[in-house]
Enzyme design. Structure first.
Site, PDB file in Angstrom:
ATOM      1  CB  CYS A 262      -0.867  -0.068   1.261  1.00 33.67           C
ATOM      2  SG  CYS A 262      -1.858   1.392   1.529  1.00 33.67           S
TER       3      CYS A 262
ATOM      4  CB  CYS B  78      -4.579  13.538   2.868  1.00 34.15           C
ATOM      5  SG  CYS B  78      -5.906  13.398   1.639  1.00 34.15           S
TER       6      CYS B  78
ATOM      7  CB  CYS C 103     -11.971  11.622   4.764  1.00 32.07           C
ATOM      8  SG  CYS C 103     -11.943  11.805   2.982  1.00 32.07           S
TER       9      CYS C 103
ATOM     10  CB  CYS D 138      -7.879   1.140   5.917  1.00 35.00           C
ATOM     11  SG  CYS D 138      -7.728   0.093   4.539  1.00 35.00           S
TER      12      CYS D 138
HETATM   13  N1  SAH Z   1      -7.546   9.134  -0.775  1.00 30.38           N
HETATM   14  C1  SAH Z   1      -7.762   7.837  -1.268  1.00 30.38           C
HETATM   15  C2  SAH Z   1      -6.732   6.807  -0.822  1.00 30.38           C
HETATM   16  C3  SAH Z   1      -6.367   6.780   0.631  1.00 30.38           C
HETATM   17  S1  SAH Z   1      -7.522   6.122   1.780  1.00 30.38           S
HETATM   18  C4  SAH Z   1      -9.163   7.391  -0.971  1.00 30.38           C
HETATM   19  O1  SAH Z   1      -9.882   8.117  -0.268  1.00 30.38           O
HETATM   20  O2  SAH Z   1      -9.607   6.365  -1.462  1.00 30.38           O
HETATM   21  C5  SAH Z   1      -7.577   4.404   1.422  1.00 30.38           C
HETATM   22  C6  SAH Z   1      -8.818   3.728   1.955  1.00 30.38           C
HETATM   23  O3  SAH Z   1      -8.820   3.674   3.389  1.00 30.38           O
HETATM   24  C7  SAH Z   1     -10.087   4.451   1.559  1.00 30.38           C
HETATM   25  O4  SAH Z   1     -11.080   3.593   1.146  1.00 30.38           O
HETATM   26  C8  SAH Z   1     -10.469   5.108   2.847  1.00 30.38           C
HETATM   27  O5  SAH Z   1     -11.792   5.461   2.817  1.00 30.38           O
HETATM   28  C9  SAH Z   1     -10.091   4.046   3.857  1.00 30.38           C
HETATM   29  N2  SAH Z   1     -10.012   4.555   5.226  1.00 30.38           N
HETATM   30  C10 SAH Z   1      -9.648   5.782   5.629  1.00 30.38           C
HETATM   31  N3  SAH Z   1      -9.733   5.896   6.964  1.00 30.38           N
HETATM   32  C11 SAH Z   1     -10.157   4.715   7.438  1.00 30.38           C
HETATM   33  C12 SAH Z   1     -10.439   4.203   8.744  1.00 30.38           C
HETATM   34  N4  SAH Z   1     -10.259   4.949   9.838  1.00 30.38           N
HETATM   35  N5  SAH Z   1     -10.861   2.935   8.859  1.00 30.38           N
HETATM   36  C13 SAH Z   1     -11.014   2.171   7.760  1.00 30.38           C
HETATM   37  N6  SAH Z   1     -10.759   2.575   6.525  1.00 30.38           N
HETATM   38  C14 SAH Z   1     -10.336   3.848   6.338  1.00 30.38           C
END
Ligand code: SAH
Length: 370
Positions: free
Chosen positions: A116, A123, A127, A352
């Protein structure tokens, strides 16, 4: 006569990693060398994974010396590695030449070993469920820095072991489109025998125009879309980028992507208690899956408590296990492919959304205050 002090200008070295074979050939031609040196260098860097010019024994001595003087190869150094005793997940901390810290993670599974990788330092997306967002944003990574995560991790973990690459580390790949694209073009080269683009996935929070651009680029990489809610209002609450590129616009874009590239879209769906785990969420999701070739990655919410979230982010809770099980069962009963991404590496903050570096988040926070 007073002699002027001679100040030696430091030579600005050209970084050769991150150039496509065509660009490398152009480079060698421009400095008066044969074009095929470009192919040789590409093979040494990505085929043999050497880290310095002296090891490139098919290049003549004078050329190796010249390259040492005017060019460089590496963009990252490995600071530490950490392995989860529970799952074998291995986290790499890398340092860039301007002292930024980034993380990559290797996730070993019985049938595949996934790396990964990150595309940005921090970032900008904010989110609410993601630790990386909470640390702020520093800068985009260069193509070399994206590729070096693979090359250095591969050397450390063992050559030819990594089978899959996911752009799911720190950052939003499609906000760093040009550099992400360049790295994909290089992974697409046949000479990188370890990796096929079929096993590379770019994950995005949804930058619709860039999804379309990638669809039209001709590179058949896989796309994962961080969906997390089927409702605009809820999605905007947890992912502010949804105010700029709406869910509707993004779903049109991923449909177009699936059609143009003839691939299945992966929808990522973090299960958040009372936020996206109810029956209307489930029904909307089922309807979506009937309209597009896709599979769903259900992700139990990983804690971001190590980043001391405040406000709305602090209130987020994982769905209960029985709710997740029922949700997944109903999806499957509707013939939808669902993968539950059971958490790996949360004991070392490598799961993640947990990638964030406190060492850089602290000075960042100060910079924002000033
Ligand atoms: N910016 C991109 C890639 C990075 S995040 C994106 O948003 O897809 C990679 C994945 O991890 C995404 O699906 C994101 O939603 C998830 N993710 C982020 N924070 C998380 C958390 N606290 N628990 C589980 N998954 C998470």
């Amino acid at each position: 006569m007073i002699e002027e002090a001679k100040t030696e200008e430091p030579v600005k070295k050209t970084l050769l990693k991150g150039l496509t074979p065509k660009e490398l050939k152009d480079f060698f031609a421009a400095v008066g060398e044969k074009r095929f040196r470009g192919d040789q260098l590409f093979e040494w860097v990505y085929g043999h994974m050497v880290e310095n010019f002296d090891e490139m024994t098919t290049l003549p001595n004078y050329l190796r010396k010249k390259l040492n003087l005017y060019c460089e190869l590496n963009s990252l150094s490995l600071v530490t590695t950490q392995t989860s005793p529970r799952s074998g997940t291995r986290k790499y901390l890398f340092k860039t030449f301007d002292n930024q810290l980034i993380e990559s993670v290797i996730i070993p599974e019985p049938k595949r070993i996934t790396l990964c990788i990150s595309t940005q330092v921090g970032c900008p997306l904010d989110c609410q469920f993601c630790a990386t967002g909470l640390m702020g944003y520093r800068r985009n990574l260069s193509p070399a820095e994206i590729l070096d995560q693979f090359l250095l991790a591969s050397k450390e973990f063992g050559r030819n072991k990594i089978s899959n690459i996911v752009y799911m580390g720190m950052g939003e790949p499609l906000l760093n489109y040009a550099n992400t694209f360049k790295s994909l073009q290089i992974f697409a080269e046949e000479k990188i025998r370890d990796i096929s683009l079929k096993r590379v996935t770019v994950s995005t929070a949804g930058i619709a125009p860039k999804i379309i651009e990638l669809a039209d680029s001709g590179l058949k990489v896989k796309i994962a879309f961080s969906l997390h809610s089927m409702f605009e209002e809820t999605r905007s609450k947890i992912m502010p980028i949804n105010n700029k590129y709406s869910l509707a616009e993004n779903l049109e874009a991923v449909k177009y992507y699936a059609k143009q590239t003839d691939t299945r879209i992966t929808f990522e769906y973090i299960m958040l208690k009372d936020l996206n785990d109810r029956s209307d969420d489930l029904n909307a999701l089922i309807k979506l899956c009937k309209s597009i070739p896709c599979k769903i990655n259900v992700i139990p919410f990983n804690s971001i408590a190590h980043m001391n979230p405040t406000g709305f982010a602090k209130e987020l809770e994982p769905s209960q296990k029985f709710v997740i099980d029922e949700f997944v069962k109903t999806l499957r009963d509707n013939n939808i492919t669902v993968i539950v991404r059971y958490t790996q590496g949360d004991d070392i903050a490598a799961a993640c959304g947990q990638l964030a570096n406190k060492t850089i988040s602290e000075p960042l926070a100060k910079a924002e205050v000033n």
